[in-house]
Design a protein around this motif. Structure first.
Motif, PDB file in Angstrom:
ATOM      1  N   ALA A 126       0.721  -1.045   0.042  1.00 50.65           N
ATOM      2  CA  ALA A 126      -0.181   0.108  -0.100  1.00 50.65           C
ATOM      3  C   ALA A 126       0.849   1.168  -0.025  1.00 50.65           C
ATOM      4  N   MET A 127       1.967   1.036   0.684  1.00 50.19           N
ATOM      5  CA  MET A 127       2.996   2.131   0.740  1.00 50.19           C
ATOM      6  C   MET A 127       3.321   2.699  -0.613  1.00 50.19           C
ATOM      7  N   ASP A 128       3.685   1.498  -1.476  1.00 49.40           N
ATOM      8  CA  ASP A 128       4.503   1.951  -2.784  1.00 49.40           C
ATOM      9  C   ASP A 128       3.365   2.562  -3.621  1.00 49.40           C
ATOM     10  N   LEU A 129       2.236   2.809  -3.354  1.00 48.78           N
ATOM     11  CA  LEU A 129       1.196   3.248  -4.230  1.00 48.78           C
ATOM     12  C   LEU A 129       0.327   4.596  -3.744  1.00 48.78           C
ATOM     13  N   SER A 130       0.808   4.866  -2.473  1.00 51.12           N
ATOM     14  CA  SER A 130       0.390   6.099  -1.587  1.00 51.12           C
ATOM     15  C   SER A 130       1.097   7.251  -2.432  1.00 51.12           C
ATOM     16  N   THR A 131       0.107   8.333  -2.483  1.00 52.43           N
ATOM     17  CA  THR A 131       0.496   9.499  -3.040  1.00 52.43           C
ATOM     18  C   THR A 131       0.588  10.593  -1.855  1.00 52.43           C
ATOM     19  N   GLU A 133      -0.973  13.320  -1.664  1.00 53.35           N
ATOM     20  CA  GLU A 133      -2.468  13.806  -1.417  1.00 53.35           C
ATOM     21  C   GLU A 133      -2.807  12.804  -0.482  1.00 53.35           C
ATOM     22  N   HIS A 134      -2.716  11.243  -0.792  1.00 52.96           N
ATOM     23  CA  HIS A 134      -3.360  10.674   0.168  1.00 52.96           C
ATOM     24  C   HIS A 134      -2.713  10.476   1.349  1.00 52.96           C
ATOM     25  N   LEU A 135      -1.576  10.585   1.623  1.00 53.82           N
ATOM     26  CA  LEU A 135      -1.028  10.778   2.848  1.00 53.82           C
ATOM     27  C   LEU A 135      -1.237  11.707   3.784  1.00 53.82           C
ATOM     28  N   ALA A 136      -1.677  13.071   2.931  1.00 50.29           N
ATOM     29  CA  ALA A 136      -2.279  14.263   3.696  1.00 50.29           C
ATOM     30  C   ALA A 136      -3.652  13.667   4.416  1.00 50.29           C
ATOM     31  N   GLU A 137      -4.538  13.333   3.612  1.00 48.94           N
ATOM     32  CA  GLU A 137      -5.846  12.696   4.105  1.00 48.94           C
ATOM     33  C   GLU A 137      -5.621  11.868   5.298  1.00 48.94           C
ATOM     34  N   ILE A 138      -4.611  10.973   5.299  1.00 49.09           N
ATOM     35  CA  ILE A 138      -4.496   9.899   6.693  1.00 49.09           C
ATOM     36  C   ILE A 138      -4.038  10.900   7.602  1.00 49.09           C
ATOM     37  N   GLU A 139      -3.106  11.922   7.370  1.00 47.91           N
ATOM     38  CA  GLU A 139      -2.738  12.575   8.538  1.00 47.91           C
ATOM     39  C   GLU A 139      -3.974  13.530   9.119  1.00 47.91           C
ATOM     40  N   GLY A 140      -4.686  14.022   8.136  1.00 47.18           N
ATOM     41  CA  GLY A 140      -6.090  14.780   8.570  1.00 47.18           C
ATOM     42  C   GLY A 140      -6.818  13.616   9.538  1.00 47.18           C
ATOM     43  N   PHE A 164      -8.801   1.773   7.262  1.00 50.15           N
ATOM     44  CA  PHE A 164      -9.393   1.620   5.697  1.00 50.15           C
ATOM     45  C   PHE A 164      -8.373   2.479   4.772  1.00 50.15           C
ATOM     46  N   GLN A 165      -8.262   3.814   5.245  1.00 50.81           N
ATOM     47  CA  GLN A 165      -7.483   4.632   4.291  1.00 50.81           C
ATOM     48  C   GLN A 165      -5.956   4.172   4.145  1.00 50.81           C
ATOM     49  N   LEU A 166      -5.190   3.450   4.951  1.00 53.09           N
ATOM     50  CA  LEU A 166      -3.757   3.112   4.923  1.00 53.09           C
ATOM     51  C   LEU A 166      -3.828   1.988   3.676  1.00 53.09           C
ATOM     52  N   PHE A 167      -4.968   1.468   3.233  1.00 53.38           N
ATOM     53  CA  PHE A 167      -5.056   0.400   2.249  1.00 53.38           C
ATOM     54  C   PHE A 167      -5.752   0.558   1.280  1.00 53.38           C
ATOM     55  N   GLU A 168      -6.272   1.892   1.047  1.00 53.54           N
ATOM     56  CA  GLU A 168      -7.168   2.076  -0.197  1.00 53.54           C
ATOM     57  C   GLU A 168      -6.256   2.242  -1.170  1.00 53.54           C
ATOM     58  N   PRO A 169      -5.091   2.690  -1.316  1.00 58.54           N
ATOM     59  CA  PRO A 169      -4.233   2.586  -2.540  1.00 58.54           C
ATOM     60  C   PRO A 169      -4.214   1.322  -3.574  1.00 58.54           C
ATOM     61  N   VAL A 207      -0.203   6.037  18.976  1.00 58.90           N
ATOM     62  CA  VAL A 207       0.185   4.730  18.339  1.00 58.90           C
ATOM     63  C   VAL A 207      -0.191   5.052  16.909  1.00 58.90           C
ATOM     64  N   HIS A 208      -1.449   5.517  16.770  1.00 59.58           N
ATOM     65  CA  HIS A 208      -1.788   5.634  15.137  1.00 59.58           C
ATOM     66  C   HIS A 208      -0.867   6.821  14.675  1.00 59.58           C
ATOM     67  N   ARG A 209      -0.557   7.857  15.239  1.00 57.95           N
ATOM     68  CA  ARG A 209       0.467   8.670  14.947  1.00 57.95           C
ATOM     69  C   ARG A 209       1.563   8.070  14.554  1.00 57.95           C
ATOM     70  N   GLY A 210       2.129   7.158  15.364  1.00 53.80           N
ATOM     71  CA  GLY A 210       3.418   6.276  15.123  1.00 53.80           C
ATOM     72  C   GLY A 210       3.474   5.593  13.762  1.00 53.80           C
ATOM     73  N   ILE A 211       2.269   4.888  13.353  1.00 57.27           N
ATOM     74  CA  ILE A 211       2.070   4.254  12.411  1.00 57.27           C
ATOM     75  C   ILE A 211       2.095   5.148  11.329  1.00 57.27           C
ATOM     76  N   PHE A 212       1.255   6.288  11.330  1.00 61.31           N
ATOM     77  CA  PHE A 212       1.281   6.981  10.052  1.00 61.31           C
ATOM     78  C   PHE A 212       2.791   7.433  10.024  1.00 61.31           C
ATOM     79  N   GLU A 213       3.631   8.150  10.715  1.00 59.77           N
ATOM     80  CA  GLU A 213       4.798   8.466  10.625  1.00 59.77           C
ATOM     81  C   GLU A 213       5.838   7.594  10.004  1.00 59.77           C
ATOM     82  N   ALA A 214       5.585   6.284  10.310  1.00 59.94           N
ATOM     83  CA  ALA A 214       6.412   5.486   9.541  1.00 59.94           C
ATOM     84  C   ALA A 214       6.140   5.331   8.108  1.00 59.94           C
ATOM     85  N   VAL A 215       4.684   5.388   7.809  1.00 57.69           N
ATOM     86  CA  VAL A 215       4.281   5.162   6.594  1.00 57.69           C
ATOM     87  C   VAL A 215       4.788   6.365   5.748  1.00 57.69           C
ATOM     88  N   LYS A 216       4.471   7.484   6.272  1.00 59.86           N
ATOM     89  CA  LYS A 216       4.962   8.808   5.533  1.00 59.86           C
ATOM     90  C   LYS A 216       6.541   8.849   5.317  1.00 59.86           C
TER      91      LYS A 216
END
Length: 245
Positions: A126-131, A133-140, A164-169, A207-216
């Protein structure tokens, strides 16, 4: 004739086998005729003739297939191939998970294992396909979670949106449906166990912030590891239940 406790008499067992075989025949007929979701099935008369069975036998089989989400019976309109519906799967897994909590919790723990493996295993793709713009949505979504936590409000729906947003890409509808099933099951099990008093809303948001930061940051190993650790709390509760004397 007596039978062992918990087993079925031969006649009953044979009837169940015939019923399952008929259900399989109907599904094969749907496949052979290349029908898709929303298409009309043949009429009862056509099905009874094609399958060589009586009307009552057919109706009983169709009721089971309707419960399984294979066919949809619209009274006054006919029978149709059902659209994708995972409600029956969610209900069955929820029951099995909650039932296991009355005993050793093994099935509930296995369900958590499956959800953990699903998310931690696919996050890299999923991270390979994230944009951006999509990362900004997850951060929101994470920011909404943090704001709710700071005000002492729960954020179950926002939490679900985050996952769900993590895997939408990936654009994988089946995956999102399965995640929805496991989310419903997981949530029921979590409510049955009760909230973990050692984990606060603020900590959960962190915890969710930490997951997002790793994805970003594009760190797949760290994102996968943080998703796995996200399930440590409920796993510990279920393990304690299983190991209780």
């Amino acid at each position: 004739m007596s039978v062992p406790d918990g087993s079925l008499p031969p006649a009953r067992f044979s009837a169940q086998n015939r019923s399952r075989a008929l259900q399989a025949d109907i599904m094969e007929l749907i496949l052979d005729r290349d029908l898709k979701a929303g298409d009309a099935l043949p009429t009862e008369a056509e099905l009874t003739q094609a399958l060589g069975i009586g009307r009552n036998t057919l109706r009983e089989a169709l009721k089971v297939l309707q419960a399984l989400g294979v066919v949809e019976i619209r009274h006054g309109f006919g029978m149709f191939v059902a659209p994708a519906n995972f409600d029956a799967l969610a209900d069955g897994l929820t029951f099995r998970g909650r039932l296991s909590l009355r005993h050793e919790g093994n099935e509930a723990l296995q369900l958590v294992d499956v959800r953990q493996a699903l998310e931690a295993g696919l996050i890299g793709e999923a991270m390979d396909l994230s944009t951006p713009e999509h990362l900004a949505e997850i951060e929101g979504t994470v920011q909404r979670m943090e704001a709710l936590a700071d005000s002492g409000e729960g954020f179950t729906e926002v939490d679900q949106t985050f996952h769900f947003q993590l895997f939408e890409p990936l654009g994988n509808e089946l995956l999102l449906n399965l995640m929805s099933v496991f989310w419903k099951v997981y949530r029921k099990i979590h409510l049955e166990l009760g909230e973990d008093p050692l984990i606060s809303l603020v900590e959960t948001a962190a915890v969710h912030r930490g997951i997002f930061e790793a994805v970003k940051a594009g760190d797949k190993d760290l994102a996968s590891e943080r998703l796995r650790r996200h399930f440590d709390g409920i796993r510990a509760q279920l393990t304690k239940l299983r190991d209780a004397p």
